[in-house]
Design a protein around this motif. Structure first.
Motif, PDB file in Angstrom:
ATOM      1  N   ASP A 182      32.885  13.828  10.714  1.00 39.41           N
ATOM      2  CA  ASP A 182      32.428  13.376   9.397  1.00 39.41           C
ATOM      3  C   ASP A 182      31.388  14.377   8.904  1.00 39.41           C
ATOM      4  O   ASP A 182      30.313  14.526   9.499  1.00 39.41           O
ATOM      5  CB  ASP A 182      31.809  11.980   9.481  1.00 39.41           C
ATOM      6  CG  ASP A 182      32.843  10.908   9.769  1.00 39.41           C
ATOM      7  OD1 ASP A 182      34.013  11.098   9.393  1.00 39.41           O
ATOM      8  OD2 ASP A 182      32.481   9.879  10.381  1.00 39.41           O
ATOM      9  N   VAL A 183      31.703  15.067   7.820  1.00 35.41           N
ATOM     10  CA  VAL A 183      30.842  16.132   7.307  1.00 35.41           C
ATOM     11  C   VAL A 183      29.937  15.582   6.214  1.00 35.41           C
ATOM     12  O   VAL A 183      30.419  14.960   5.249  1.00 35.41           O
ATOM     13  CB  VAL A 183      31.685  17.297   6.752  1.00 35.41           C
ATOM     14  CG1 VAL A 183      30.776  18.417   6.249  1.00 35.41           C
ATOM     15  CG2 VAL A 183      32.635  17.824   7.814  1.00 35.41           C
ATOM     16  N   SER A 184      28.651  15.811   6.372  1.00 35.68           N
ATOM     17  CA  SER A 184      27.672  15.442   5.349  1.00 35.68           C
ATOM     18  C   SER A 184      26.691  16.594   5.196  1.00 35.68           C
ATOM     19  O   SER A 184      26.584  17.450   6.076  1.00 35.68           O
ATOM     20  CB  SER A 184      26.932  14.155   5.737  1.00 35.68           C
ATOM     21  OG  SER A 184      26.276  14.321   6.981  1.00 35.68           O
ATOM     22  N   ALA A 185      25.993  16.624   4.081  1.00 32.36           N
ATOM     23  CA  ALA A 185      24.990  17.665   3.876  1.00 32.36           C
ATOM     24  C   ALA A 185      23.707  17.283   4.609  1.00 32.36           C
ATOM     25  O   ALA A 185      23.311  16.116   4.619  1.00 32.36           O
ATOM     26  CB  ALA A 185      24.722  17.822   2.383  1.00 32.36           C
ATOM     27  N   TYR A 186      23.078  18.273   5.255  1.00 35.90           N
ATOM     28  CA  TYR A 186      21.821  17.990   5.938  1.00 35.90           C
ATOM     29  C   TYR A 186      20.695  17.726   4.945  1.00 35.90           C
ATOM     30  O   TYR A 186      19.666  17.151   5.302  1.00 35.90           O
ATOM     31  CB  TYR A 186      21.442  19.156   6.842  1.00 35.90           C
ATOM     32  CG  TYR A 186      22.335  19.323   8.044  1.00 35.90           C
ATOM     33  CD1 TYR A 186      22.290  18.418   9.091  1.00 35.90           C
ATOM     34  CD2 TYR A 186      23.230  20.384   8.121  1.00 35.90           C
ATOM     35  CE1 TYR A 186      23.117  18.558  10.195  1.00 35.90           C
ATOM     36  CE2 TYR A 186      24.060  20.544   9.228  1.00 35.90           C
ATOM     37  CZ  TYR A 186      23.996  19.627  10.250  1.00 35.90           C
ATOM     38  OH  TYR A 186      24.808  19.766  11.331  1.00 35.90           O
ATOM     39  N   PHE A 187      20.902  18.138   3.688  1.00 40.15           N
ATOM     40  CA  PHE A 187      19.861  18.011   2.676  1.00 40.15           C
ATOM     41  C   PHE A 187      20.458  17.346   1.440  1.00 40.15           C
ATOM     42  O   PHE A 187      21.604  17.585   1.087  1.00 40.15           O
ATOM     43  CB  PHE A 187      19.292  19.391   2.315  1.00 40.15           C
ATOM     44  CG  PHE A 187      18.809  20.155   3.508  1.00 40.15           C
ATOM     45  CD1 PHE A 187      17.521  19.989   3.986  1.00 40.15           C
ATOM     46  CD2 PHE A 187      19.661  21.025   4.172  1.00 40.15           C
ATOM     47  CE1 PHE A 187      17.084  20.691   5.101  1.00 40.15           C
ATOM     48  CE2 PHE A 187      19.235  21.723   5.282  1.00 40.15           C
ATOM     49  CZ  PHE A 187      17.940  21.548   5.758  1.00 40.15           C
ATOM     50  N   ALA A 188      19.672  16.500   0.796  1.00 43.24           N
ATOM     51  CA  ALA A 188      20.138  15.793  -0.385  1.00 43.24           C
ATOM     52  C   ALA A 188      20.360  16.767  -1.539  1.00 43.24           C
ATOM     53  O   ALA A 188      19.701  17.805  -1.642  1.00 43.24           O
ATOM     54  CB  ALA A 188      19.135  14.717  -0.779  1.00 43.24           C
ATOM     55  N   GLY A 189      21.315  16.416  -2.401  1.00 46.90           N
ATOM     56  CA  GLY A 189      21.580  17.257  -3.556  1.00 46.90           C
ATOM     57  C   GLY A 189      22.781  16.754  -4.325  1.00 46.90           C
ATOM     58  O   GLY A 189      23.467  15.801  -3.927  1.00 46.90           O
ATOM     59  N   TYR A 190      23.021  17.411  -5.465  1.00 44.30           N
ATOM     60  CA  TYR A 190      24.152  17.067  -6.314  1.00 44.30           C
ATOM     61  C   TYR A 190      25.341  17.975  -5.984  1.00 44.30           C
ATOM     62  O   TYR A 190      25.167  19.179  -5.795  1.00 44.30           O
ATOM     63  CB  TYR A 190      23.779  17.221  -7.782  1.00 44.30           C
ATOM     64  CG  TYR A 190      22.752  16.217  -8.255  1.00 44.30           C
ATOM     65  CD1 TYR A 190      23.133  14.966  -8.739  1.00 44.30           C
ATOM     66  CD2 TYR A 190      21.387  16.512  -8.207  1.00 44.30           C
ATOM     67  CE1 TYR A 190      22.188  14.037  -9.165  1.00 44.30           C
ATOM     68  CE2 TYR A 190      20.434  15.586  -8.633  1.00 44.30           C
ATOM     69  CZ  TYR A 190      20.843  14.357  -9.103  1.00 44.30           C
ATOM     70  OH  TYR A 190      19.910  13.428  -9.514  1.00 44.30           O
TER      71      TYR A 190
END
Length: 370
Positions: free
Chosen positions: A74-82
């Motif tokens: 499951d791939v997610s960004a380590y940092f929040a963003g648009y």
């Protein structure tokens, strides 16, 4: 008139005898059946003998195709963003390192700026620390100056290393970062080669670090995952054969082998998980993770005298066969049967028959039940 009636009676008897010449005849003994040659050929009947056949004890189970945990991410960004850009569709093939999507956030600029500032200070602070270290050794400077230089260097070094790690997680190369190439958009790469099986992110969507944007699955190591009841656990061992069928195509059988038997029992449904591998590796490409399957685990094999299932007829829970007496006569005989497997049925009282005894192995059912 008497003569006419007698003649008519004789003609009727002769026609009746002619009409019955092509049908199976049953003698006074109702268990004896006579079959004409025409009947035998037109009915595609076959005779055969009792043979020794392998019978497997089967443990039936349901399950699905699955992949090992390391083959699904499951791939997610380590940092929040648009989400700035994403063009994936479920089913698209991806390679390890390929950009799955990009995200944007002005805060990324601050991280890069802090890194470059820490990198710029570190060179001076390291030089000052080493100089103060030499001076303190010669008793030329105070210990206070030395501790101050050491503290500033160690703190800045920790900041530098921390920011360098952050940049690596942001997929920004800290070795090539400079004031000219600071950016607010970062890319998220695929951690493995496989297929994008789910895509949750859309362009413009705000992603938190915990949000799953894309799921990537590598199906190269697709395996069989079955559940058996705890009572069957002692019979199942590694290396045993598995017959696998898809629920929408029960006629096609795929071969597998037991790879791993879980030692823990599910407390809710009292089942045990069995993992297996497909024998033919090319079959892996035919399936996808999550496909439901039905399996038969072949636990033990024994040899038994048997006849084809079609040779035996069940009448009110009594089992009968037709034993050949001569070229045209068969006798209905009561037998005892056991297990059924792979189109054959075990004959428990096979010793009651001679080795050369022949049975009607095809076409017997209709004759026995008439």
């Amino acid at each position: 008139m008497v003569a006419i009636m007698a003649l008519a009676s004789c003609n009727s008897k002769e026609k009746s005898e002619v009409a019955n010449t092509d049908t199976a005849e049953t003698t006074a003994d109702t268990d004896v059946i006579t079959i004409t040659e025409n009947q035998f050929l037109s009915g595609n009947m076959v005779v055969g003998k009792i043979i020794t056949q392998s019978f497997n004890t089967v443990v039936k189970a349901n399950g699905m195709f699955a992949v090992p945990p390391e083959n699904q991410v499951d791939v997610s960004a380590y940092f929040a963003g648009y989400v700035k850009n994403i063009s994936l569709l479920p089913g698209d093939a991806v390679k390890k390192g390929q950009t799955l999507f990009t995200i944007e956030n002005p805060e990324y600029v601050q991280v890069q700026q802090d890194f470059l500032e820490a990198k710029g200070r570190l060179s001076y602070l390291k030089s000052d620390y080493e100089r103060q270290k030499e001076l303190i050794a010669d008793n030329v400077t105070s210990k206070k100056n030395f501790l101050k230089a050491e503290s500033e260097y160690v703190v800045t070094l920790a900041q530098y290393q921390s920011l360098k790690k952050k940049l690596s997680l942001m997929n920004i190369n800290p070795n090539t970062l400079s004031g000219e190439n600071i950016r607010s958009v970062i890319s998220v790469p695929s951690p493995l080669t496989g297929y994008a099986t789910t895509v949750n992110a859309t362009k413009g969507m705000y992603l938190n670090p915990s949000d799953v944007a894309v799921t990537v699955t590598n199906t190269d190591d697709l395996h069989i995952e079955l559940k058996i009841f705890e009572k069957d656990l002692p019979m199942v061992k590694g290396g045993q054969s598995i017959n696998v069928r898809l629920q929408n195509d029960m006629n096609k059988v795929y071969q597998g082998k037991v790879h791993l038997v879980n030692k823990a029992i599910n407390a809710q449904d009292r089942t045990v998980t069995i993992h297996g591998d497909l024998v033919n590796e090319s079959d892996v490409k035919l399936f996808a993770p999550g496909m439901y399957i039905e399996g038969e685990i072949l636990t033990t094999t024994q040899e038994h005298p048997a006849l084809p299932v079609e040779a035996v007829s069940n009448i009110d829970n009594d089992y009968f066969v037709l034993v050949k007496e001569n070229d045209t006569t068969f006798k209905r005989v009561l037998i005892k049967v056991g297990a059924t497997y792979n189109g054959f049925i075990q004959i428990l009282n096979s010793d009651d028959f001679k080795l050369d005894t022949e049975f009607l192995t095809k076409g017997a059912f209709n004759l026995i039940t008439e």
